[in-house]
Design an enzyme around this catalytic site. Structure first.
Site, short mmCIF file in Angstrom:
data_model
loop_
_atom_site.label_atom_id
_atom_site.label_comp_id
_atom_site.label_asym_id
_atom_site.label_seq_id
_atom_site.Cartn_x
_atom_site.Cartn_y
_atom_site.Cartn_z
N GLU A 1 -17.90 -9.76 -1.83
CA GLU A 1 -16.61 -10.72 -1.86
C GLU A 1 -16.99 -12.00 -2.79
O GLU A 1 -18.01 -12.46 -2.52
CB GLU A 1 -16.42 -11.10 -0.34
CG GLU A 1 -15.32 -12.18 -0.16
CD GLU A 1 -15.09 -12.55 1.20
OE1 GLU A 1 -14.49 -11.92 1.83
OE2 GLU A 1 -15.30 -13.68 1.51
N LYS B 1 -20.13 -10.49 2.51
CA LYS B 1 -18.99 -11.42 2.51
C LYS B 1 -19.50 -12.97 2.32
O LYS B 1 -20.72 -13.03 1.97
CB LYS B 1 -18.22 -11.43 3.89
CG LYS B 1 -17.57 -10.06 4.00
CD LYS B 1 -16.94 -9.95 5.22
CE LYS B 1 -15.81 -10.84 5.25
NZ LYS B 1 -14.58 -10.58 4.58
N ASP C 1 -11.03 -12.64 -3.16
CA ASP C 1 -10.48 -13.18 -1.94
C ASP C 1 -9.41 -14.37 -1.93
O ASP C 1 -9.81 -15.41 -2.94
CB ASP C 1 -11.61 -13.72 -0.93
CG ASP C 1 -11.21 -14.15 0.40
OD1 ASP C 1 -10.41 -13.35 1.04
OD2 ASP C 1 -11.61 -15.32 0.97
N ARG D 1 4.10 8.29 30.32
CA ARG D 1 3.54 6.93 29.62
C ARG D 1 2.39 6.91 28.74
O ARG D 1 2.52 6.42 27.59
CB ARG D 1 3.32 6.05 30.74
CG ARG D 1 3.28 4.49 30.30
CD ARG D 1 4.45 4.08 29.89
NE ARG D 1 4.78 4.33 28.44
CZ ARG D 1 6.00 4.21 27.95
NH1 ARG D 1 6.86 4.13 28.70
NH2 ARG D 1 6.04 4.18 26.66
N LYS E 1 -10.08 -4.91 11.46
CA LYS E 1 -9.20 -5.49 12.28
C LYS E 1 -8.69 -4.47 13.12
O LYS E 1 -7.38 -4.41 12.67
CB LYS E 1 -8.51 -6.70 11.95
CG LYS E 1 -9.26 -7.92 11.14
CD LYS E 1 -8.58 -8.80 10.85
CE LYS E 1 -9.50 -10.18 9.99
NZ LYS E 1 -8.84 -10.85 9.39
#
Length: 299
Positions: free
Chosen positions: A202, A172, A223, A105, A140
Site C-alpha cells: 500500500e 499496509k 490508497d 428462517r 471486512k
C-alpha cells in the site's frame, strides 16, 4: 474465455447451515411449530423474490430443509448467479409442514443475505463493465461468513481479494511504519514467502509508488487517491515498465494497480476509467442490503 460460476464445497455448506439451525433451534426445538402443527400435516411453499436482484445461496437454503427433514422436496427454479425480476419464484418446497416451517428462517436468512451481496456487487460491476477494472471485496466480512460472502461477490461479477492473512502478502501503512520503508518491506516479503505467494504493498503518494516499483511488487494499492492522482500513477507504472498506452493493459510483466479508499457507486466509474486494474471496497460486503425474498406456504 468465460469464467465458470463459483461453487461452494458441500461440506462447507453443511457446516455453516448446521451451525445456523442449531442456533435457531436452541435447547427445545421449534416449540411454536411443535405445539401447533401435527406431525402428519404436509404443506407446499414458493420462495419468491420481491425485487430485482442476483440470486445467491440456493444450496444453503436447500441444505437447511434437508437437515431438518430429509424427506422435504426442494426444487430450485433458478441458479446462483441468475439475475431475476420481481415476482420470480426461485424455489418450490414441499413435504412435512413441521420441517418446512422450522427451516424457513435459516434458509431465507442465507438466501436474502447472500443475494443482497451479489446484487449490490452487480451494481458496482455493471458501472465499470466498459473498462478493464474489477471491483474486489476485502477482509471486512461478518466473522464466520467470509467464504460465503466472497462467494456471493463473485456471483455478482466481482473478484475476491485475499481470503485471510495467509494466502497473500499485503504490506499496509502500519507495516511500513514499523519495518522502515516501502521497498525494503517488499523485498523482505519476497525473501520470506515462496514464489507462488503474491506481494502487494500500500502507498499513499506518488513518491512511495516510485519507491515501491523499484522492488517490483505484484500489486501496488493506491490508497485514497482521486482520479487525477490515479491517472498519474498509471502513467508512472507504464513508464517504469517501458510500456506504451496501447500495450499497457495486457502486459503481464508490469505491476498491477489497485485503487482503494472511500469507493462509492457514484465514484467507481471515474476511478475505473483511470486505467487501474482493481478497485477494492468493503461496501459490497459490509453495506449491502438484503434482497427481499419471501416464502409463501399453501396447504
Amino acid at each position: 474465455m468465460t469464467a465458470l460460476r463459483p461453487e461452494l464445497p458441500a461440506l462447507m455448506v453443511e457446516e455453516q447451515v448446521k451451525a445456523a439451525l442449531l442456533e435457531d433451534l436452541g435447547r427445545a426445538g421449534d416449540i411454536t411449530t411443535l405445539s401447533t402443527i401435527g406431525p402428519d400435516r404436509t404443506a407446499a411453499a414458493n420462495m419468491s423474490v420481491r425485487e430485482a436482484g442476483v440470486v445467491a445461496g440456493l444450496e444453503l437454503a436447500r441444505t437447511a430443509f434437508r437437515l431438518i427433514d430429509p424427506s422435504i422436496r426442494f426444487e430450485a427454479l433458478a441458479a446462483d448467479g441468475d439475475r431475476v425480476a420481481p415476482g420470480t419464484t426461485v424455489a418450490r418446497i414441499s413435504g412435512r409442514a413441521r420441517g418446512l416451517l422450522s427451516a424457513e428462517r435459516v434458509a431465507l436468512n442465507f438466501l436474502m443475505h447472500l443475494s443482497g451481496i451479489a446484487t449490490y456487487t452487480a451494481t458496482f460491476a455493471d458501472e465499470i463493465a466498459h473498462t478493464g477494472a474489477k471491483v474486489c471485496c476485502t477482509r471486512k466480512t461478518i466473522p464466520g461468513l467470509r467464504a460465503l460472502e466472497k462467494y456471493a461477490v463473485r456471483l455478482g461479477g466481482g473478484s475476491n481479494h485475499r481470503y485471510g492473512l495467509d494466502d497473500a502478502v499485503l504490506i499496509k501503512d502500519n507495516h511500513i511504519a514499523v519495518s522502515g520503508g516501502v521497498a525494503g518491506a517488499v523485498r523482505a516479503a519476497r525473501a520470506y514467502c515462496g514464489h507462488l505467494v503474491k506481494v502487494e504493498v500500500e502507498v499513499d503518494g506518488l513518491a512511495q509508488l516510485r519507491e515501491a516499483l523499484t522492488a517490483s511488487p505484484d500489486v501496488v494499492l493506491l490508497d485514497n487517491m482521486g482520479p487525477e492522482l490515479l491517472s498519474e500513477a498509471v502513467a508512472i507504472n507504464a513508464a517504469h515498465w517501458g510500456l506504451s498506452v496501447a500495450s499497457y493493459p495486457g502486459d503481464l510483466r508490469r505491476t498491477r494497480l489497485e485503487a482503494s479508499g472511500n469507493v462509492q457507486i457514484e465514484t467507481i466509474r471515474a476511478i475505473a476509467e483511470t486505467g487501474v486494474d482493481y478497485i477494492s471496497t468493503s461496501k459490497i460486503t459490509m453495506a449491502a442490503p438484503t434482497l427481499d425474498i419471501g416464502l409463501d406456504v399453501s396447504i
